[in-house]
Design a protein around this motif. Structure first.
Motif, PDB file in Angstrom:
ATOM      1  N   SER A 150      23.713  79.218  -7.968  1.00 25.57           N
ATOM      2  CA  SER A 150      23.662  78.777 -10.014  1.00 25.57           C
ATOM      3  C   SER A 150      22.845  79.944 -10.534  1.00 25.57           C
ATOM      4  N   LEU A 168      21.999  81.307 -14.492  1.00 26.24           N
ATOM      5  CA  LEU A 168      21.318  80.867 -15.745  1.00 26.24           C
ATOM      6  C   LEU A 168      21.699  82.002 -17.217  1.00 26.24           C
ATOM      7  N   ALA A 200      19.759  81.154 -22.337  1.00 26.96           N
ATOM      8  CA  ALA A 200      20.261  79.473 -22.054  1.00 26.96           C
ATOM      9  C   ALA A 200      18.089  79.229 -21.848  1.00 26.96           C
ATOM     10  N   ALA A 201      17.706  78.039 -22.134  1.00 26.17           N
ATOM     11  CA  ALA A 201      16.650  77.316 -21.411  1.00 26.17           C
ATOM     12  C   ALA A 201      15.264  78.286 -21.181  1.00 26.17           C
ATOM     13  N   LEU A 256      12.065  77.903 -19.375  1.00 25.51           N
ATOM     14  CA  LEU A 256      12.371  78.575 -17.997  1.00 25.51           C
ATOM     15  C   LEU A 256      11.197  79.601 -17.937  1.00 25.51           C
ATOM     16  N   HIS A 314      24.233  72.269  -7.810  1.00 24.30           N
ATOM     17  CA  HIS A 314      23.561  72.548  -8.803  1.00 24.30           C
ATOM     18  C   HIS A 314      22.246  71.609  -8.791  1.00 24.30           C
ATOM     19  N   LEU A 319      18.391  72.932  -8.207  1.00 31.52           N
ATOM     20  CA  LEU A 319      17.592  73.785  -9.480  1.00 31.52           C
ATOM     21  C   LEU A 319      16.758  72.562  -8.524  1.00 31.52           C
ATOM     22  N   MET A 339      13.841  68.385 -17.357  1.00 30.97           N
ATOM     23  CA  MET A 339      14.522  69.785 -17.096  1.00 30.97           C
ATOM     24  C   MET A 339      15.700  69.563 -15.975  1.00 30.97           C
ATOM     25  N   GLU A 340      16.240  69.096 -15.426  1.00 33.58           N
ATOM     26  CA  GLU A 340      17.040  68.602 -14.836  1.00 33.58           C
ATOM     27  C   GLU A 340      18.426  68.767 -15.486  1.00 33.58           C
ATOM     28  N   LEU A 377      18.873  71.546 -18.044  1.00 34.25           N
ATOM     29  CA  LEU A 377      19.374  72.832 -17.853  1.00 34.25           C
ATOM     30  C   LEU A 377      20.366  72.715 -17.114  1.00 34.25           C
ATOM     31  N   THR A 436      23.962  73.550 -18.830  1.00 37.95           N
ATOM     32  CA  THR A 436      23.780  75.502 -19.092  1.00 37.95           C
ATOM     33  C   THR A 436      23.937  76.421 -17.748  1.00 37.95           C
ATOM     34  N   LEU A 437      25.069  75.567 -16.627  1.00 28.23           N
ATOM     35  CA  LEU A 437      24.368  75.830 -15.381  1.00 28.23           C
ATOM     36  C   LEU A 437      25.733  76.765 -15.216  1.00 28.23           C
TER      37      LEU A 437
END
Length: 653
Positions: free
Chosen positions: A475, A477, A481-482, A485, A526, A530, A548-549, A552, A555-556
């Motif tokens: 995965s 990111l 994005a994010a 995190l 994914h 995660l 959170m999951e 996210l 966006t992956l």
């Protein structure tokens, strides 16, 4: 081979002209000078440099590295000889090696300061391994075996031209002078091999005679009136084990390599260091686009208190890879140093520290960190103790493969998918899907990842290899994005892995699904990645983990690839079996091989760590150079090990 912790030497430098080893009550060299002693006793006693002149390769084996003066004096003599051999291999065994700071002090006034400085730069972590150190662009190689000579001599695989029998006096250090270790010299001796030692003790001369040497006394050095010189002249020619002779197809020093991933590139690099040329055929449009195509790959060793085969090989490979990366001519983009490993079920900190202390492994290789210390490296919260590999890290596998191919001067032929092999007049033809020849040579290395299974199958006696194609989804990111995190400051592994990209991206995963050929990215994978990531970053369990999951997932990005491995999770390096042997089929080294056909694969998820040493082993097996691994590890990596194992099981039932 059972390993023991390395106990470094204690050196008394009170008398700078003759440093002492207090444990043995003896000096490292005569007061008249270390280089003068080396030139008279060991070089002169073995008729060097005359005997190496005009040779492709000359191999020396020393039974006590000590301060390293014999190696440096031999290297210096090689450098100064206009008619020197193309390659000098110096194998040396040392039970009590010097710490780096003591080695620096020992050579503060060296007779060869430039060479001593190069040795110091490459001085290895003091681990019980066969350490591979290359100088002069690989034309001078030091294979430094750290541990007891009685354990190492049966494990070495080489044809030795000259023996330097050094070490403290037989009365003070009988372990390396007894008949049993000296008998191994006959197994290792090349035709016409010689030996020299400053000792004239009767037991030493008798042991050499028992190993097949004719021994004479000669004028000694300085205050020592006599020394011993010997020539290997056994009454009967010893039979060498099958599978340890050079596997090259003929006298050509060129090879075809199938696959331009990290395994194929490592083979090309290693062959170039043996003076060979390589042509690499790749099915895809570029280098490192299949199994080596992930944006980031980890490299690091491993640790197990029992120090079994996996731990020993991974440590040897990791140390060789670290040494290579630290001296690459061209810097790699996005090379990160230092790796944290968090166990899924961490043990108490004090237990981890006790295990590491008992192993004797040095902090240059492995450390145990408290959660607070791990947090300082990771730059984020860590809730458990961690293993830390200072010489581990991460890089782009394709970038390393490209660097190795450039270093090797290899010819790269892309978009050349090899479908099969065909023997033709003592050579191997590589054929495309229509049966048309793509290239031919006497020597071929199969380093094609997943394609190895089909290419090797027709040429492997004793049954097909138990290949596993393991699907993995990574995965990704994006950097923008994010942003909330956290990104780890160093690569992290253990419960999956996570590493930050050069621009703030985050790569994490990866799934492991055997016999799954689905190339499509999957949301379920994914989610699995995660969950691992949130655990690794100490963000789970958390009340908002589901939120959170959900934030996210959209966006992956993903990359799907396949790891090539076998059930015992060690690589496959060696010749393919031509037939089942009538005798000793339970030992892989006795299986006869197809001339000029080798396999280098099964690197699983450890390609960046394992490839360099696997390539070195393949190149040595082809060229007849001393093997860079002990015999027990060579057997453990041999493609014939599964058939040999089946034979053992059948015999026992």
């Amino acid at each position: 081979m059972k390993t023991s912790p390395i106990v470094p030497a204690r050196v008394d430098f009170t008398d700078a002209a003759a440093p002492q080893a207090p444990e043995f009550g003896d000096v490292y060299h005569a007061r008249a000078g270390a280089f003068a002693q080396a030139r008279h006793v060991f070089l002169g006693g073995n008729a060097l440099p005359a005997r190496w002149q005009g040779r492709e390769r000359f191999v020396v084996l020393e039974t006590g590295f000590g301060l390293g003066n014999n190696f440096l004096a031999t290297w210096q003599a090689w450098r100064e000889d206009a008619r020197r051999c193309e390659r000098l291999v110096f194998i040396s065994i040392e039970k009590h090696p010097l710490r780096r700071e003591d080695l620096r002090r020992a050579h503060a006034a060296s007779s060869a300061p430039e060479l001593a400085a190069q040795l110091l730069r490459q001085w290895p972590a003091l681990t019980p391994n066969l350490h591979l150190l290359d100088f002069e662009a690989g034309r001078v190689r030091l294979l430094l075996a750290l541990g007891d000579a009685r354990d190492w001599l049966p494990e070495l695989q080489a044809r030795v031209d000259a023996f330097y029998l050094d070490g403290f006096a037989p009365a003070l250090n009988p372990e390396i002078w007894d008949a049993a270790p000296l008998k191994q010299l006959g197994r290792l001796a090349a035709p016409g091999a010689t030996a020299a030692t400053w000792s004239v003790a009767r037991g030493v001369r008798d042991a050499l005679a028992g190993a097949g040497f004719e021994v004479e006394k000669a004028p000694g050095f300085a205050a020592k009136g006599q020394m011993s010189v010997a020539r290997y002249r056994p009454p009967h020619k010893p039979a060498g084990p099958a599978g340890r002779e050079p596997l090259a197809g003929d006298g050509e020093r060129s090879a075809l390599i199938v696959g331009a991933g990290i395994a194929g590139a490592a083979c090309a690099r290693a062959l170039a260091r043996q003076g060979w040329q390589s042509t690499v055929l790749e099915a895809l449009p570029g280098v490192g686009q299949a199994g080596s195509g992930n944006p980031g790959g980890l490299f690091h060793g491993s640790f197990h208190p029992q120090d079994g085969l996996h731990a020993r090989f991974s440590r040897a490979a990791a140390l060789a890879t670290e040494r290579e990366l630290r001296q690459l001519d061209e810097p790699l983009p996005w090379l990160q140093w230092g790796l944290l490993r968090l166990e899924r079920e961490p043990e108490p900190l004090e237990r981890m520290r006790a295990q590491l202390l008992a192993s004797g492994l040095p902090p240059e290789y492995l450390q145990v960190l408290s959660p607070e210390e791990a947090r300082a490296h990771a730059g984020l919260r860590v809730d458990a103790p961690a293993w830390y590999y200072p010489g581990g890290g991460a890089l782009r596998p394709a970038a390393l493969a490209q660097a190795w191919l450039r270093q090797a001067g290899a010819t790269l032929l892309t978009e050349r998918p090899v479908q099969s092999l065909k023997p033709e007049g003592g050579r191997w033809q590589l054929l495309d899907a229509d049966g048309r020849p793509l290239a031919e040579a006497a020597t071929v290395i199969l380093a094609a990842g997943q394609r190895n299974a089909a290419l090797a199958a027709p040429w492997m006696a004793g049954g097909e290899l138990p290949w596993v194609a393991q699907r993995g989804q990574l995965s990704l990111l994006a950097a923008d994005a994010a942003a909330w995190l956290p990104r780890p400051a160093c690569p992290m592994a253990g419960q999956g892995y996570a590493l930050a990209g050069p621009s703030g991206e985050l790569f994490f995963g990866a799934t492991a699904q055997p016999h799954d050929l689905d190339a499509a990215a999957r949301e379920a994978d994914h989610r699995e990645n995660l969950q691992r990531l949130l655990r690794l970053l100490a963000l789970q369990p958390a009340p908002d983990a589901a939120a959170m999951e959900a934030a996210l997932l959209p966006t992956l990005g993903a990359r799907v690839g396949w790891r090539s491995l076998v059930p015992d999770r060690l690589p496959l390096v060696g010749g393919l079996a031509a037939a089942v042997p009538r005798l000793r089929a339970e030992q892989p080294r006795f299986w006869p091989r197809h001339p000029g056909l080798l396999l280098c694969g099964g690197l699983a998820s450890r390609g960046v760590t394992w490839a360099l040493l696997a390539g070195e082993l393949a190149a040595a097996q082809l060229s007849g150079a001393p093997l860079p691994l002990e015999a027990s590890l060579v057997d453990a990596l041999d493609p014939c090990r599964f058939a040999a194992r089946a034979t053992r099981h059948a015999s026992a039932s």
